[in-house]
Design a protein around this motif. Structure first.
Motif, short mmCIF file in Angstrom:
data_model
loop_
_atom_site.label_atom_id
_atom_site.label_comp_id
_atom_site.label_asym_id
_atom_site.label_seq_id
_atom_site.Cartn_x
_atom_site.Cartn_y
_atom_site.Cartn_z
N THR A 3 1.03 -1.20 -0.44
CA THR A 3 -0.16 0.21 -0.02
C THR A 3 1.01 1.34 -0.35
OG1 THR A 3 0.09 -0.21 2.47
CG2 THR A 3 -1.79 -0.71 1.38
N PRO A 4 0.34 2.62 -0.45
CA PRO A 4 1.40 3.58 -0.44
C PRO A 4 1.44 3.78 1.01
CG PRO A 4 -0.84 3.93 -1.62
CD PRO A 4 -0.96 2.41 -1.20
N ALA A 5 1.29 3.78 2.09
CA ALA A 5 1.73 3.92 3.98
C ALA A 5 3.03 3.12 3.11
CB ALA A 5 0.52 3.50 4.18
N TRP A 6 2.53 1.61 3.42
CA TRP A 6 4.02 1.07 2.96
C TRP A 6 4.97 0.73 2.64
CZ3 TRP A 6 7.17 -2.11 7.10
CH2 TRP A 6 7.49 -2.26 5.81
N ASP A 7 4.61 1.54 1.10
CA ASP A 7 5.77 2.06 0.81
C ASP A 7 6.92 3.67 0.77
OD1 ASP A 7 5.35 -0.14 -1.25
OD2 ASP A 7 3.56 1.38 -2.09
N GLU A 8 5.84 3.43 1.96
CA GLU A 8 6.91 5.25 2.76
C GLU A 8 7.39 4.95 3.29
OE1 GLU A 8 3.44 7.60 3.85
OE2 GLU A 8 2.65 8.33 1.94
N VAL A 9 6.80 4.12 4.72
CA VAL A 9 7.25 3.51 5.75
C VAL A 9 9.59 1.97 5.14
CG1 VAL A 9 7.50 1.65 7.41
CG2 VAL A 9 6.03 3.09 7.13
N ILE A 13 12.96 3.76 5.96
CA ILE A 13 13.42 2.03 6.49
C ILE A 13 14.60 2.31 5.44
CG2 ILE A 13 13.84 -0.47 6.55
CD1 ILE A 13 11.24 -0.39 7.30
N ALA A 14 14.77 1.99 4.05
CA ALA A 14 16.33 2.41 3.17
C ALA A 14 16.76 3.02 3.46
CB ALA A 14 15.10 2.11 2.26
N ALA A 15 16.28 4.76 3.59
CA ALA A 15 17.49 5.85 3.82
C ALA A 15 17.40 6.17 5.15
CB ALA A 15 16.03 6.90 3.48
N ALA A 16 17.60 4.62 6.04
CA ALA A 16 17.54 5.10 7.40
C ALA A 16 18.91 5.70 7.49
CB ALA A 16 17.13 4.55 8.53
N SER A 43 -2.64 3.23 7.06
CA SER A 43 -1.77 4.52 8.23
C SER A 43 -0.74 3.51 8.44
CB SER A 43 -2.05 4.28 9.15
OG SER A 43 -2.91 3.13 9.96
N TRP A 44 0.36 4.39 8.80
CA TRP A 44 1.98 3.92 9.21
C TRP A 44 1.86 2.80 9.66
CZ3 TRP A 44 7.04 6.49 8.39
CH2 TRP A 44 8.07 7.06 7.19
N LEU A 45 1.39 3.18 10.91
CA LEU A 45 0.87 1.89 11.99
C LEU A 45 0.22 1.02 11.67
CD1 LEU A 45 0.19 0.73 15.24
CD2 LEU A 45 -1.70 1.72 15.40
N GLY A 46 -0.48 0.71 10.81
CA GLY A 46 -1.32 -0.29 10.28
C GLY A 46 -0.14 -0.84 8.50
N ALA A 47 0.67 0.07 8.84
CA ALA A 47 1.10 -0.98 7.18
C ALA A 47 2.27 -1.59 8.02
CB ALA A 47 2.30 0.30 6.78
N TRP A 129 6.45 10.17 14.63
CA TRP A 129 6.79 9.80 15.25
C TRP A 129 8.18 8.67 14.64
CZ3 TRP A 129 6.58 4.95 16.72
CH2 TRP A 129 8.04 4.13 17.87
N LEU A 130 7.43 7.79 14.01
CA LEU A 130 7.96 7.02 13.13
C LEU A 130 9.49 6.86 12.56
CD1 LEU A 130 8.82 3.52 12.97
CD2 LEU A 130 7.39 3.31 11.89
N HIS A 131 8.80 8.27 11.78
CA HIS A 131 8.97 8.81 10.48
C HIS A 131 10.83 9.89 10.94
CE1 HIS A 131 10.58 12.07 7.27
NE2 HIS A 131 9.74 11.35 6.24
N ALA A 132 10.53 10.33 12.18
CA ALA A 132 11.44 10.81 12.97
C ALA A 132 13.27 10.16 13.09
CB ALA A 132 11.67 11.61 13.61
#
Length: 201
Positions: A3-9, A13-16, A43-47, A129-132
């Motif tokens: 999903t778009p949210a998981w693609d964002e997560v 992760i790849a850029a961490a 959502s990011w939580l759901g992803a 929060w998770l993005h940060a």
């Protein structure tokens, strides 16, 4: 199917700037968690819940809960039904992160630190929060709680274990974690020790 949210997560992760391990999820377990939490993978939580068993961030210093995998519990296993509080992560020192409503009624991430023994509203929703976190915020957030050589030491600790320090980090003597005694203990026990100490003080 992503999903778009998981693609964002996944992109975050790849850029961490530090290593992030994505724990494999069981599809049936993930679906059960999503149903019980009444959330979707949009959502990011759901992803995170739907696509991972959890995340081990920065050599395992932070354990972000997903649907559960191996030694890392699922997000539902730490939740108290009806409490309105959802545990979302733990750190290796026994600190806890929960997603809960703030006084304005907006759900934000709160942190209970083993160095201060009190809850702090971080003022961020789960996605922010998770993005940060994935953008590198842990380096500054934990800079006073790390010691020389911690990556190797923490990396050897299982996801259901933590590092108990003595004197504890909330004491004057325990502030410098390079000079304290450190021992690996079960993580739930470590979390309980800190929260019990907070009630006693």
């Amino acid at each position: 199917m992503t999903t778009p949210a998981w693609d964002e997560v996944a992109a975050a992760i790849a850029a961490a700037p530090y290593p992030v391990t994505v724990l494999e999820t069981d599809g049936g377990r993930a679906a059960h968690c999503l149903r019980e939490l009444r959330i979707t993978t949009t959502s990011w939580l759901g992803a995170v819940v739907g696509h991972t068993g959890g995340l081990l961030v920065d050599h395992g210093w932070l354990r972000v809960l997903g649907s559960g995998a191996g030694a890392l519990p699922g997000i539902l296993e730490r939740a108290e039904p009806g409490s309105g509080i959802l545990p979302v992560a733990y750190d290796v020192l026994g600190g806890s992160y929960v997603w809960a409503a703030n006084p304005e009624g907006r759900p934000t991430v709160h942190y209970f630190g083993p160095d201060v023994l009190e809850w702090q509203d971080l003022g961020q929703g789960y996605a922010a929060w998770l993005h940060a976190v994935l953008a590198g915020s842990l380096d500054r957030f934990y800079e006073t709680l790390r010691w020389p050589g911690w990556p190797d030491e923490v990396g050897a600790v299982a996801a259901d274990q933590g590092i108990h320090t003595f004197p504890p980090p909330w004491t004057v003597e325990g502030k410098d974690l390079a000079t304290v005694s450190r021992a690996v203990v079960p993580l739930p026990e470590l979390v309980s020790v800190h929260q019990h100490a907070a009630r006693q003080l």
